[in-house]
Design a protein around this motif. Structure first.
Motif, PDB file in Angstrom:
ATOM      1  N   UNK A 157     -81.128  22.187  -5.581  1.00  0.00           N
ATOM      2  CA  UNK A 157     -80.878  23.619  -5.793  1.00  0.00           C
ATOM      3  C   UNK A 157     -80.688  23.992  -7.265  1.00  0.00           C
ATOM      4  N   UNK A 158     -80.026  23.109  -8.019  1.00  0.00           N
ATOM      5  CA  UNK A 158     -79.765  23.435  -9.420  1.00  0.00           C
ATOM      6  C   UNK A 158     -81.043  23.563 -10.229  1.00  0.00           C
ATOM      7  N   UNK A 159     -82.167  23.086  -9.670  1.00  0.00           N
ATOM      8  CA  UNK A 159     -83.429  23.139 -10.416  1.00  0.00           C
ATOM      9  C   UNK A 159     -84.282  24.337 -10.020  1.00  0.00           C
ATOM     10  N   UNK A 160     -83.739  25.233  -9.200  1.00  0.00           N
ATOM     11  CA  UNK A 160     -84.538  26.356  -8.715  1.00  0.00           C
ATOM     12  C   UNK A 160     -84.173  27.642  -9.449  1.00  0.00           C
ATOM     13  N   UNK A 161     -85.138  28.566  -9.488  1.00  0.00           N
ATOM     14  CA  UNK A 161     -84.837  29.889 -10.028  1.00  0.00           C
ATOM     15  C   UNK A 161     -84.095  30.682  -8.949  1.00  0.00           C
ATOM     16  N   UNK A 162     -83.499  31.790  -9.358  1.00  0.00           N
ATOM     17  CA  UNK A 162     -82.763  32.630  -8.407  1.00  0.00           C
ATOM     18  C   UNK A 162     -83.633  33.061  -7.235  1.00  0.00           C
ATOM     19  N   UNK A 163     -84.867  33.472  -7.551  1.00  0.00           N
ATOM     20  CA  UNK A 163     -85.772  33.922  -6.495  1.00  0.00           C
ATOM     21  C   UNK A 163     -86.104  32.803  -5.522  1.00  0.00           C
ATOM     22  N   UNK A 164     -86.319  31.605  -6.074  1.00  0.00           N
ATOM     23  CA  UNK A 164     -86.614  30.460  -5.207  1.00  0.00           C
ATOM     24  C   UNK A 164     -85.416  30.121  -4.328  1.00  0.00           C
ATOM     25  N   UNK A 165     -84.224  30.175  -4.921  1.00  0.00           N
ATOM     26  CA  UNK A 165     -83.018  29.887  -4.136  1.00  0.00           C
ATOM     27  C   UNK A 165     -82.890  30.859  -2.975  1.00  0.00           C
ATOM     28  N   UNK A 166     -83.183  32.126  -3.267  1.00  0.00           N
ATOM     29  CA  UNK A 166     -83.074  33.133  -2.217  1.00  0.00           C
ATOM     30  C   UNK A 166     -84.052  32.833  -1.084  1.00  0.00           C
ATOM     31  N   UNK A 167     -85.277  32.485  -1.454  1.00  0.00           N
ATOM     32  CA  UNK A 167     -86.266  32.202  -0.413  1.00  0.00           C
ATOM     33  C   UNK A 167     -85.870  30.962   0.393  1.00  0.00           C
ATOM     34  N   UNK A 168     -85.340  29.961  -0.303  1.00  0.00           N
ATOM     35  CA  UNK A 168     -84.895  28.762   0.410  1.00  0.00           C
ATOM     36  C   UNK A 168     -83.805  29.132   1.413  1.00  0.00           C
ATOM     37  N   UNK A 169     -82.857  29.965   0.982  1.00  0.00           N
ATOM     38  CA  UNK A 169     -81.774  30.364   1.890  1.00  0.00           C
ATOM     39  C   UNK A 169     -82.321  31.109   3.098  1.00  0.00           C
ATOM     40  N   UNK A 170     -83.275  31.998   2.837  1.00  0.00           N
ATOM     41  CA  UNK A 170     -83.837  32.771   3.948  1.00  0.00           C
ATOM     42  C   UNK A 170     -84.581  31.842   4.910  1.00  0.00           C
ATOM     43  N   UNK A 171     -85.409  30.970   4.355  1.00  0.00           N
ATOM     44  CA  UNK A 171     -86.167  30.052   5.208  1.00  0.00           C
ATOM     45  C   UNK A 171     -85.213  29.158   5.998  1.00  0.00           C
TER      46      UNK A 171
END
Ligand SMILES: Nc1ncnc2c1ncn2[C@@H]1O[C@H](COP(=O)(O)OP(=O)(O)O)[C@@H](O)[C@H]1O
Lengths: 279, 264
Positions: A157-171
């Motif tokens: 997670x620490x290597x992701x951008x904010x947008x990517x983190x959000x998509x990961x959470x949604x998925x």
């Protein structure tokens, strides 16, 4: 006007109140979310809770998610439940109080376990979904492709951008398979391009299943109204302590739901003004 | 970030608050400071206290025989044994501490830091069968409370979010324990061992003095102390110090290697 009907109650909040010590934060909160049926479509629901900062949105969010027990009142959800009958198992509907785990919760900071790669986190969620049994990896691959995170599956997670983190959470919450998705301020801190992507993505999710229900807590009125079918405004009534739902706006009736070209619409502009007036 | 980019030595940066200096600058600086200190030490009239050259001489003599090597090995084996036992016990009691029933015991173990070992040596002697077991049990008893204190505070400081994510994913309490505490804190266990290794290393010389039959670096130290052989004592002291630093570094490396996400 699009043809639609509002059928069964999917979620009901009844007389919710929340106190900290003697301080009233929320009181008399009542609302229902019904299944919207549109012929020929798998139309989910998008409901939003709007209120100004400090009004108690986060607290209501926590109560809805089952993470915080309200001081009074109940939240009931409707779910399909297999029961044993004479000739095998059949599915019936039943209502029961919400529990933590019923809702797919997407926190504002998209928190993920720092020690798990994206793929591992998603796999843990997918394993919680009986409907995916044996097909977890396929489901992850499919969602990752659709939401553009295939490249980062092996990252932390620490290597992701904010947008990517959000998509990961949604998925992650979609893989878990609950029909309700609760999102806390999903539009805050996103730049315009990403914002459009996120709204597109949420609409896509809302159309993926008849029963999918998104509950969005936000103070970004325009974006929220754009993608919602119903808006609840959380506010204070004069002379009373604690916040409650002071208005419910049915955006379908006003012809504002399920459209893409709202920003210039007079009714849309008026509705925004009306909501601002309530805050 | 001029300080990071410039590889050359710039003395003006050495006295700037919060300035980061390059690795090579740092090494040069440390080397100079150590050298300065050693020269100062050698030149100062110490009386009975030996200078660096005499100590180096003593170290040379120690290295020439098997004495140092054999005793060091004995100490290392004992320390590692004690560490393994301590880690196992610490993890066991710490994981159990999340069950209310085991809270009092965990809390008691933490408080045992305030028990001085010296007064308990006799009891431990009665309870153990030989010198080896005595030393090991004293070490473990000395280490576990410190490990537990650190690890319990890691557990207590777990952000509520970690538990809440588990809840929203529908985890049971046991699954949550596994994910958040056992898997999620594994890297911190390493960090705790690293930080508290010094305690084990410090205690080893003490407990080895209790039972000299098996040797060990502590036994050696006591022997040389008895004859006021300060060059050898200080040479040994230096070896203990250097090995401690080595361990610290190795454990750090191991942690980064095992838990790559801690580098992020
Ligand atoms: N743990 C708590 N104890 C007491 N008061 C709290 C606590 N958490 C939040 N509040 C109060 O509840 C109110 C609503 O907060 P919050 O739900 O975070 O607002 P919003 O999300 O709408 O900005 C605030 O006045 C805040 O001070």
């Amino acid at each position: 006007m699009t043809a639609y009907t509002k059928n069964d109650v999917l979620l009901q909040a009844k007389d919710i109140s929340l106190y900290y010590d003697d301080k009233c934060i929320l009181r008399n909160i009542d609302f229902t979310v019904r299944d919207i049926v549109r012929p020929g479509l798998q139309q989910g629901q998008v409901v939003s809770l709007i209120g100004r900062s400090g009004i108690g949105k986060t607290q209501l969010f926590r109560v809805l998610s089952g993470l915080q027990k309200p001081s009074g009142g109940t939240i009931t959800v409707r779910e399909r439940k297999p029961v044993e009958s004479g000739n095998g198992s059949i599915e019936v509907w039943r209502e029961r109080p919400v529990r933590a785990g019923d809702m797919g919760v997407i926190f504002q900071n998209y928190y993920q376990f720092g020690w798990r790669t994206v793929r591992q986190s998603l796999l843990l969620a997918a394993r919680k979904n009986p409907a995916l049994a044996g097909k977890e990896e396929d489901a992850i691959r499919e969602y990752a492709g659709r939401f553009d995170i295939t490249d980062v599956l092996q990252r932390y997670p620490a290597q992701l951008s904010g947008g990517q983190q959000q998509r990961v959470s949604i998925i992650q919450q979609l893989l878990k398979g609950s029909n309700f998705l609760l999102l806390d301020e999903p539009f805050s801190g996103l730049d315009i391009c990403v914002l459009d992507k996120v709204t597109e993505l949420l609409l896509q999710v809302s159309l993926s299943d008849e029963l999918k229900t998104l509950i969005i807590v936000s103070h970004d009125i325009a974006t929220t109204v754009e993608i919602s079918d119903t808006v609840f405004i959380l506010g204070k009534e004069s002379g009373k302590e604690g916040s409650t739902i002071i208005r419910e706006i049915d955006l379908i009736e006003r012809g504002l739901a399920w459209r893409h070209d709202l920003r210039q619409d007079k009714v849309f502009v008026d509705t925004l003004a009306e909501i601002k007036g309530c805050l | 970030m001029g300080g990071l980019a410039a590889p050359h030595f710039k003395s003006s940066n050495m006295f700037k608050p919060f300035e980061t200096i390059s690795r090579s600058s740092l090494l040069i600086m440390v080397a100079l400071q150590v050298l300065f200190f050693l020269v100062l030490w050698q030149l100062s009239p110490g009386g009975l206290i030996p200078g660096p050259i005499q100590i180096l001489d003593g170290l040379g003599q120690l290295l020439a025989t098997r004495l140092l090597f054999d005793n060091l090995l004995a100490s290392l084996v004992l320390t590692l044994k004690a560490l393994v036992y301590s880690i196992v016990l610490t993890l066991l009691f710490s994981y159990l501490s999340v069950l209310p029933f085991f809270q009092p015991m965990a809390q008691f173990l933490v408080k045992c830091r305030y028990l001085t070992l010296t007064g308990l040596i006799f009891i431990f002697t009665l309870l153990t069968k030989d010198g080896g077991a005595l030393k090991l049990s004293l070490l473990v008893f000395g280490i576990v409370p410190f490990f537990m204190t650190s690890f319990l505070s890691v557990i207590v400081r777990t952000p509520a979010q970690e538990f809440e994510l588990c809840q929203t994913l529908g985890y049971s309490r046991w699954q949550t324990l596994y994910e958040v505490i056992i898997v999620g804190k594994a890297d911190q266990v390493f960090e705790i061992v690293r930080q508290n290794f010094a305690i084990a290393w410090m205690m080893i010389t003490m407990v080895e003095g209790l039972n000299m039959s098996e040797g060990g670096i502590g036994t050696l130290l006591i022997k040389y102390n008895k004859y006021n052989d300060l060059p050898h004592v200080l040479a040994l002291q230096g070896v203990v110090f250097g090995l401690g630093l080595c361990f610290d570094y190795l454990l750090g490396l191991l942690r980064h290697w095992l838990f790559s996400y801690t580098n992020l």
